[in-house]
Enzyme design. Structure first.
Site, mmCIF file in Angstrom:
data_model
loop_
_atom_site.group_PDB
_atom_site.id
_atom_site.type_symbol
_atom_site.label_atom_id
_atom_site.label_comp_id
_atom_site.label_asym_id
_atom_site.label_seq_id
_atom_site.Cartn_x
_atom_site.Cartn_y
_atom_site.Cartn_z
ATOM 1 C CG ASP A 91 -1.953 1.015 1.328
ATOM 2 O OD1 ASP A 91 -2.395 1.479 0.261
ATOM 3 O OD2 ASP A 91 -2.373 1.361 2.456
ATOM 4 C CG HIS A 109 -5.091 8.177 3.986
ATOM 5 N ND1 HIS A 109 -4.648 8.947 2.952
ATOM 6 C CD2 HIS A 109 -5.236 6.922 3.501
ATOM 7 C CE1 HIS A 109 -4.506 8.186 1.869
ATOM 8 N NE2 HIS A 109 -4.862 6.954 2.171
ATOM 9 C CG ASN A 126 -7.121 0.681 0.229
ATOM 10 O OD1 ASN A 126 -7.481 -0.260 -0.464
ATOM 11 N ND2 ASN A 126 -6.027 1.381 -0.030
ATOM 12 C CB ALA A 176 -5.459 1.479 7.403
HETATM 13 ZN ZN LIG Z 1 -4.388 5.147 1.250
#
Ligand SMILES: [Zn+2]
Length: 283
Positions: free
Chosen positions: A81, A179, A229, A231
């Protein structure tokens, strides 16, 4: 055996669902995410950022995730990533990663092409899919500085030209996500997603999805997103389970016990996400 993300993402694109790409931090994350994938019969992508790789090395993560793939019959891919340059991407391919991202989104358009194309070319020669990024996903990425200011959307015409000129096989786009942890509810620009999907033929990738309401993610998928995605929320889930166990059992010194509590939290959230993405039953 590990598989590449190629067939996974093309099948998702064809059948209008999303494949979850979950960032792994240690062995417990790998085991907990695999448990969710097996329970739901879902393909799964496990991925590591360069920041995580620095904590242990590409070889350790390859060892853990390839062991996971060897003991299951659901498709498992290992993805780099936010690959931070040609060398890191080559190292990941050499170690055995079955998918890489080269992230040239921090430099101007022409430079991004110069950074991305050589990696895509090697990937093509070796049969390893290469994700690129055009436009900016906001927020704090990996262990880098927080990105301040506006969050520009990816331009659909530029995206079409970018894919053509770089040869990347999937594309992360800027459509309003960031993010890290959101302050307030994020808003995905669905019209931008569908405009990019109409002009490009590669699977599109959504970054910064932790904290985005499931409903919006599902809409993004029906507008053309194929890889999603996660995280931050996995880190939060693990830490929450781990710390809750230690708060209740302050005398405990067996690391496996709080780790198990953290893993259960991860499995729970990953199953919810996979069901929302529609990848359950696709393995
Ligand atoms: Zn990312």
């Amino acid at each position: 055996m590990l598989v590449t993300t190629k067939e996974m993402l093309l099948d998702a694109q064809k059948n209008h669902y999303g494949v979850g790409a979950f960032n792994v931090e240690n062995l417990e994350f790998v085991m907990a995410i695999l448990a969710a994938a097996e329970e739901l019969r879902s393909p799964v992508i496990m991925q590591t950022t360069p920041g995580t790789v620095k904590s242990a090395g590409l070889d350790y993560f390859y060892g853990m995730v390839s062991a996971a793939a060897a003991r299951t019959d659901v498709p498992v891919a290992l993805h780099l990533d936010h690959g931070d340059g040609f060398d890191r991407c080559m190292q990941a391919m050499k170690v055995g990663y079955t998918s890489v991202m080269i992230d040239g989104s921090h430099v101007p358009y022409e430079e991004n092409i110069e950074v991305t194309a050589p990696v895509a070319r090697v990937g093509k020669a070796l049969g390893i899919p290469v994700e690129a990024e055009l436009g900016k996903v906001g927020g704090k990425e990996d262990d880098g500085p927080a990105v301040e200011g506006e969050n520009p959307y990816t331009d659909p015409d530029e995206a079409a030209e970018f894919v053509e000129r770089t040869g990347c096989t999937s594309l992360a786009i800027g459509v309003g996500t960031a993010h890290g942890v959101y302050h307030g509810t994020p808003h995905i620009a669905l019209d931008v997603v569908s405009a990019i999907a109409a002009k490009t033929d590669v699977p599109l990738v959504l970054h910064g999805t932790s904290g985005v309401p499931d409903e919006q993610v599902a809409q993004a998928i029906s507008n053309g997103i194929c890889k999603v995605n996660y995280a931050t929320e996995l880190r939060q889930a693990y830490t929450k389970g781990y710390m809750a166990y230690m708060a209740e059992n302050p005398g405990n010194f067996d690391p496996k016990k709080p780790a198990r509590a953290g893993m259960d939290e991860i499995t729970k959230i990953v199953k919810i996400r996979m069901e929302n993405l529609g990848s359950n039953g696709r393995a």
